[in-house]
Design an enzyme around this catalytic site. Structure first.
Site: not given
Ligand code: THU
Length: 127
Positions: A51, A40-42, A84, A87, A53
Site C-alpha cells: 500500500c 501503491n505498488i501491486e 487498511c 497500514c 502508506e
C-alpha cells in the site's frame, strides 16, 4: 492546515503501479521536517502488493527518520479511502498520531490513529 500534505498525496498517486486493481493511491508523510511520499505498488502475486502508506513510511524509516508525525492518503475514489488494517498497525509501530483522508475533491478529514485503530496489538509479553 494539511492542504499541502494532501496535495502531495494526490501528486504521489500519479506514480501508482496498479495494473491489476486499477485503483491508484498516494500517501504523503511528514517525518522529521521532510515529506515522504508513497504510492501503491501491486504485484501479479497479489499478496506481494504494498500500500501507498507503507511505502511512504518505509521510505522515511529506511532513511533514518523515526519521528513520524502525520500521514495523508488520497485515492481515485470519490468517497474517502481509509488505510487498511496492516497500514494502521504499521502507523502504530511508529507512533503516527494523525491520519488525513482526502475526499477526492480537494477536501479532507482528520482522524487520530486511536479513532481508526482503537484496540491495536501492542503487547507480545503479556501471556
Ligand atoms: N491500497 C492502498 O495503497 N492503500 C489503502 O489505504 C487501501 C488499499 C491499495 C492496495 C491495492 O493496490 C489497491 O489499493 C486496491 O486494494
Amino acid at each position: 492546515m494539511y492542504q499541502r500534505l494532501v496535495a502531495e498525496a494526490i501528486k504521489a498517486r500519479n506514480q501508482a503501479y496498479a495494473p491489476y486493481s486499477g485503483f491508484r493511491v498516494g500517501a504523503a508523510l511528514l517525518g522529521g521536517d521532510k515529506i515522504y511520499s508513497g504510492c501503491n505498488i501491486e504485484n501479479i502475486s497479489f499478496g506481494a502488493t504494498c500500500c501507498a502508506e507503507r511505502v511512504a513510511i518505509f521510505k522515511a524509516v529506511s532513511e533514518g527518520i523515526r519521528d513520524l508525525k502525520v500521514i495523508a492518503v488520497a485515492s481515485d475514489s470519490l468517497g474517502t479511502t481509509f488505510p487498511c488494517g496492516i497500514c494502521l498497525q504499521v502507523m502504530t509501530e511508529f507512533n503516527i498520531k494523525k491520519v488525513i483522508v482526502s475526499d477526492g475533491g480537494g477536501g479532507y478529514r482528520e482522524y487520530t490513529l486511536d479513532q481508526l485503530l482503537p484496540f491495536t496489538f501492542d503487547d507480545i509479553n503479556s501471556s
